[in-house]
Design a protein around this motif. Sequence first.
Motif, PDB file in Angstrom:
ATOM      1  N   LYS A  97       0.848  -1.198   0.000  1.00  0.00           N
ATOM      2  CA  LYS A  97       0.000   0.000   0.000  1.00  0.00           C
ATOM      3  C   LYS A  97       0.880   1.244   0.000  1.00  0.00           C
ATOM      4  O   LYS A  97       0.470   2.306  -0.496  1.00  0.00           O
ATOM      5  N   LYS A 149       3.320   1.811  -1.849  1.00  0.00           N
ATOM      6  CA  LYS A 149       3.601   2.207  -3.231  1.00  0.00           C
ATOM      7  C   LYS A 149       2.589   3.248  -3.719  1.00  0.00           C
ATOM      8  O   LYS A 149       2.932   4.158  -4.484  1.00  0.00           O
ATOM      9  N   VAL A 150       1.347   3.098  -3.284  1.00  0.00           N
ATOM     10  CA  VAL A 150       0.308   4.063  -3.666  1.00  0.00           C
ATOM     11  C   VAL A 150       0.574   5.401  -2.983  1.00  0.00           C
ATOM     12  O   VAL A 150       0.430   6.470  -3.581  1.00  0.00           O
ATOM     13  N   GLU A 180       3.321   7.202  -4.841  1.00  0.00           N
ATOM     14  CA  GLU A 180       2.882   7.739  -6.127  1.00  0.00           C
ATOM     15  C   GLU A 180       2.026   8.987  -5.946  1.00  0.00           C
ATOM     16  O   GLU A 180       2.125   9.946  -6.727  1.00  0.00           O
ATOM     17  N   TYR A 228      -2.810  -5.671  -1.737  1.00  0.00           N
ATOM     18  CA  TYR A 228      -2.415  -4.565  -2.607  1.00  0.00           C
ATOM     19  C   TYR A 228      -1.547  -4.988  -3.786  1.00  0.00           C
ATOM     20  O   TYR A 228      -1.555  -4.340  -4.831  1.00  0.00           O
ATOM     21  N   ARG A 267      -2.923  -3.733  -7.219  1.00  0.00           N
ATOM     22  CA  ARG A 267      -2.105  -2.842  -8.044  1.00  0.00           C
ATOM     23  C   ARG A 267      -1.874  -3.449  -9.431  1.00  0.00           C
ATOM     24  O   ARG A 267      -1.872  -2.741 -10.435  1.00  0.00           O
ATOM     25  N   ALA A 292      -3.134   6.641 -10.474  1.00  0.00           N
ATOM     26  CA  ALA A 292      -3.745   6.988  -9.187  1.00  0.00           C
ATOM     27  C   ALA A 292      -4.786   8.088  -9.350  1.00  0.00           C
ATOM     28  O   ALA A 292      -5.746   8.175  -8.581  1.00  0.00           O
ATOM     29  N   GLY A 337      -6.589   6.285  -6.680  1.00  0.00           N
ATOM     30  CA  GLY A 337      -5.693   6.523  -5.554  1.00  0.00           C
ATOM     31  C   GLY A 337      -6.429   6.762  -4.253  1.00  0.00           C
ATOM     32  O   GLY A 337      -6.048   6.246  -3.200  1.00  0.00           O
ATOM     33  N   LEU A 396      -7.762   3.512  -2.882  1.00  0.00           N
ATOM     34  CA  LEU A 396      -6.736   2.630  -2.337  1.00  0.00           C
ATOM     35  C   LEU A 396      -6.130   3.140  -1.035  1.00  0.00           C
ATOM     36  O   LEU A 396      -5.559   2.360  -0.267  1.00  0.00           O
ATOM     37  N   LEU A 397      -6.243   4.435  -0.785  1.00  0.00           N
ATOM     38  CA  LEU A 397      -5.652   4.987   0.437  1.00  0.00           C
ATOM     39  C   LEU A 397      -6.654   5.150   1.574  1.00  0.00           C
ATOM     40  O   LEU A 397      -6.331   5.782   2.589  1.00  0.00           O
TER      41      LEU A 397
END
Length: 374
Positions: A99, A101-102, A105, A223, A227, A238, A250, A253-254
């Motif tokens: 996670k 990585k998100v 980004e 994730y 991803r 994202a 994005g 995912l967050l």
Amino acid sequence: MNFSSGWNQRISHTVHVARDGLISVAQDSSQAAAVTYADAGVDIDQANRTKKRIKYLAHKTFTRGVLSEIGGFGALFAIDKEKFADPVLVSSVDGVGTKLKVAFEMNVHTTVGADLVNHCVNDIAVQGATPLFFMDYLASGKLEPDIAEKVVEGISAACKQNGCALIGGETAEMPGFYAEGEYDLAGFIVGVVDRARLITGKTVEPGDVILGLASNGLHTNGYSLARKLLFDIAHYTADSYVNELKGKVGNELLRTHKSYWPLIKKLIAGECVSALAHITGGGITENLPRVLPRGVAAVIETGSWPGLPIFEHLQQLGNVPREEMFRTFNMGLGMLLVVPSKKFKKAQSVLERAGEKAYTVGRIIKGERKVMYT
């Protein structure tokens, strides 16, 4: 760096300064330029300034049990013997995973700290443990003070919300070990429960009801697959707005991993549950059996709770088999409660008073510690 052992003492790394493949042990100081830790990529002065900012965030979470100031080699915490007559310590350790990585980004670092704390709190809550204190590990190739502070702000806020003291941590700066702009984040939690109130699942029996508490998304699991499906197969970014998700990828995912402790402690006080399962990596398929005694199994009725759009969309993007979905993602249920049938109405009453919606998603039957879906 341990707040108590490292935040005020050092930045931990291993750095070798080499020339022509050899490490120079001694040189004539009149002929060679002085080489410092900063030349190797480690700025201790900057790290010390960052640690001062982090200490303030930690102090905000301190509870009466904290006995030590930040700066020693070990953190001290005293258990309230009046509140816990026969205390059993419960501990857990985990990370945020890919996670992060998100977060990299999107350049958003304020949520991953709460993800970490809430995940760990839920892990010990399933055994009835009250969170006492938390310690974090933040490692990067180069310490970025603003990012580090944002991460710890999230940790500090979540600790305070869960009644948990942030008493230590490790901030490791390791040049060349991590990609530029990236870091790793992990945490360790300790909680306590009276031995007589420890939730072990040993009383679970056929006829018990399984209730599910909703998640708000992926939380912190699955994730790597998510991803791959969203970014590699669908070629989203994202910032992509996806109609099926009614928002940007994005942002979806967050979403912060929920803490169920405020509700769980009320259910425990009402003696409403015989087992609890935090639905993390492995999904319902692998996590629910962990709290079942021998001789029983679980039947989960798919479709008995509202699905979240993110899971349906992920399944469609990769034609992912249902079995794979249920052993990878939480599928919209972040916590499962096993409730004795005679306590079912009481549990519902506690949930209603707390303003939390739970879904009747299954039942316990005779079998051997596995999950079956209908």
